[in-house]
Design a protein around this motif. Sequence first.
Motif, PDB file in Angstrom:
ATOM      1  N   SER A 230     -26.975  55.075  56.009  1.00 21.35           N
ATOM      2  CA  SER A 230     -27.378  55.124  57.173  1.00 21.35           C
ATOM      3  C   SER A 230     -26.875  56.232  57.981  1.00 21.35           C
ATOM      4  CB  SER A 230     -27.680  54.407  58.438  1.00 21.35           C
ATOM      5  OG  SER A 230     -28.478  54.439  59.515  1.00 21.35           O
ATOM      6  N   ARG A 231     -25.709  56.130  58.112  1.00 17.04           N
ATOM      7  CA  ARG A 231     -24.265  56.770  58.642  1.00 17.04           C
ATOM      8  C   ARG A 231     -25.277  58.583  58.078  1.00 17.04           C
ATOM      9  NH1 ARG A 231     -18.148  55.529  58.749  1.00 17.04           N
ATOM     10  NH2 ARG A 231     -18.486  56.111  56.488  1.00 17.04           N
ATOM     11  N   ARG A 232     -25.042  58.518  57.018  1.00 20.82           N
ATOM     12  CA  ARG A 232     -25.386  59.704  55.823  1.00 20.82           C
ATOM     13  C   ARG A 232     -26.992  60.236  55.790  1.00 20.82           C
ATOM     14  NH1 ARG A 232     -23.301  57.915  51.017  1.00 20.82           N
ATOM     15  NH2 ARG A 232     -20.911  57.984  51.962  1.00 20.82           N
ATOM     16  N   ASP A 233     -27.444  59.781  57.158  1.00 18.39           N
ATOM     17  CA  ASP A 233     -28.866  59.871  57.235  1.00 18.39           C
ATOM     18  C   ASP A 233     -29.872  60.002  56.177  1.00 18.39           C
ATOM     19  OD1 ASP A 233     -31.170  60.497  59.070  1.00 18.39           O
ATOM     20  OD2 ASP A 233     -31.270  62.871  58.837  1.00 18.39           O
TER      21      ASP A 233
ATOM     22  N   TYR B 132     -30.461  56.171  54.140  1.00 22.00           N
ATOM     23  CA  TYR B 132     -31.033  54.763  54.809  1.00 22.00           C
ATOM     24  C   TYR B 132     -32.902  55.118  54.717  1.00 22.00           C
ATOM     25  CZ  TYR B 132     -32.679  50.105  56.205  1.00 22.00           C
ATOM     26  OH  TYR B 132     -32.785  49.271  56.613  1.00 22.00           O
ATOM     27  N   ARG B 133     -33.515  54.589  54.800  1.00 20.22           N
ATOM     28  CA  ARG B 133     -35.219  54.756  54.781  1.00 20.22           C
ATOM     29  C   ARG B 133     -35.180  52.861  54.477  1.00 20.22           C
ATOM     30  NH1 ARG B 133     -36.762  59.748  51.082  1.00 20.22           N
ATOM     31  NH2 ARG B 133     -35.485  60.979  51.850  1.00 20.22           N
ATOM     32  N   ARG B 134     -35.181  52.420  53.398  1.00 25.39           N
ATOM     33  CA  ARG B 134     -35.474  50.876  52.653  1.00 25.39           C
ATOM     34  C   ARG B 134     -34.301  50.309  52.736  1.00 25.39           C
ATOM     35  NH1 ARG B 134     -41.196  50.862  49.672  1.00 25.39           N
ATOM     36  NH2 ARG B 134     -42.670  51.577  51.936  1.00 25.39           N
TER      37      ARG B 134
ATOM     38  N   LEU C 115     -25.995  49.467  53.391  1.00 25.79           N
ATOM     39  CA  LEU C 115     -26.677  50.283  54.108  1.00 25.79           C
ATOM     40  C   LEU C 115     -26.399  51.023  55.857  1.00 25.79           C
ATOM     41  CD1 LEU C 115     -29.147  46.630  54.265  1.00 25.79           C
ATOM     42  CD2 LEU C 115     -29.487  48.920  52.585  1.00 25.79           C
ATOM     43  N   LEU C 116     -25.434  50.878  56.512  1.00 25.49           N
ATOM     44  CA  LEU C 116     -25.225  51.278  57.289  1.00 25.49           C
ATOM     45  C   LEU C 116     -24.879  53.028  56.976  1.00 25.49           C
ATOM     46  CD1 LEU C 116     -23.308  48.497  59.323  1.00 25.49           C
ATOM     47  CD2 LEU C 116     -25.780  49.711  60.306  1.00 25.49           C
TER      48      LEU C 116
END
Lengths: 99, 460
Positions: free
Chosen positions: B66-69, B71-73, B62-63
């Motif tokens: 997110s770092r890769r932009d 992540y949504r859900r 998940l992280l």
Amino acid sequence: LTVIRVVFAERTTRDDLDDWAHERGCRLIAVVPPASDRPGQSIFRDADRQTLVYLIDDARAPAPVAIVAGPGESDVVRAFRDRLPVTLDEPFAVPEGAA
Amino acid sequence: VSAPFPFHPRLAEHALVRLHAVAGEEIVVIHDGRSGDLHRMGSHEWDLISSADGTRDLDGLLLAASRRDAYRRASEVRAVLDHLHAAGLLAEGVDYPDPTPPVVDRPLDVLPDYSLTCDATGGCCGVYGSIVFTPLEAARARSTLPLVRNGGEDPRRAFTPERGAGDEGSLAVALVDNRCAYLAEDGRCGLHVKGGASAKPAGCRIYPATFVDDGASIRVSVGVECGCVLASIGWPGGAPLVPEGARTRADLDRGARVVRLPDHLAVTADRSVSPAELAAWSRVVLAAGPPADAVHAFWSLAAAVEAEGLALEASLRALSSPPCPTVNDVLPWIQALADRAASRVGSAASWRSAADRSLLLSRAIAAASASIRDPGSLAAALAAAPADPAAEAFYLRAAIHGHHLAGKVPLALALRDRALRVLVARAMGAMDPAMVHPLAAVEAIFRGHGVEVYALEVGR
């Protein structure tokens, strides 16, 4: 240290919270696994890069809870209320030593 | 009992992730190298799970997303992983590849009297599902042509791991309507034009030469998978299959992939031979000279191998005047092949673009196979004279010299399969007389797109 505790209606799902974070531009920055002395938490950073939102992952809690901490907490709480069924938001004093 | 969901998911090594631009739409395809199944997803889903290299638990993934932009859900990441897990494409933890066996130098045994003249039209650069670069070659390509898919700035737009996920190991280039992303509109290699031949990956420079180590020598031959290979027959002056003066493996380009024959090679379901026996057999078969009809020769050799293994006299007898195979013998093969080819077209047409050459050739193969799957048409096809006997004889010579028939299926099945390939290529030529060297198209699609597994189905 005072933070704001936000309680959502029971029907609020993790997907709802994720969608809210995505639309607001909050970024997931850490995931804390549950331990004996704390529930699991997903930590998002608000677009102001200073305010943190802790989504508490506690199966025992009757409804989803978030803790908001930082200079933009009022903005964040307002944004929660605009989009999600918030049942309570209240200042919450972080216990000594836990901050 | 299904395997438990991995604590540290890793996209397995048999998961071959490929970036495709299909009629302008970006998609990611995961080929299951074991089952042949295919899974489609968007580039967003790939962003979500591309860090699944066994070093992260779900929270770590998940992280990473997110770092890769991306992540949504959290549930979205879990859903993609659940799908891959159900498909058997996830493994637990990090992978340690098998140690590379020590390289043993051996003399090169090069297919004689042959050199290749490439027509530089990029036909072969639009047929395969994987075009592999080493990390250094990919870095050089991104530097040479940084604007191609913006790969200079974002490597992930131009390359995916050749196998599984992660940042190490070889890479597969993105394909645009199944053409290499670095192929220019005029069909020339953009890397070659801009940076010279050395800017291309070694695999492309060496293609279509093949290298097989049989324990005594490295057999160097040519894969008959490009029309240029057959167009070069009898035309001296082309590029040699190995560098001038090369005598042993040590003289080959470092990127040359040398396949080592296993110690035991199946010739039938219940009989195997050593690499030395195969090498001796191949020399005898080659010494028999070019066959008048390659279909008859392959089929007759298969019968001899089934009956007497690699007994040299039996194989020579089989080649001396090979009979025409009977319709009843060939019918189950062509029917299985036609079914497989039709299935392949159905699968490919669901996502490949109309301009995709592999789809066009697959359709031609399916149509040709279907055209001779009834007994009457098959009898006529078997009785017809070969349209290009020199090309077909060369095909047999290249396959036997290069040990191309060893390995995937027992030799007897491989020989019958090659007879079918020639037969289907003839049917393709009959349906479309303008098609040049259909046998090369058959070879490329059979190997590159999994049509060849039909032989295993018949063998069962």
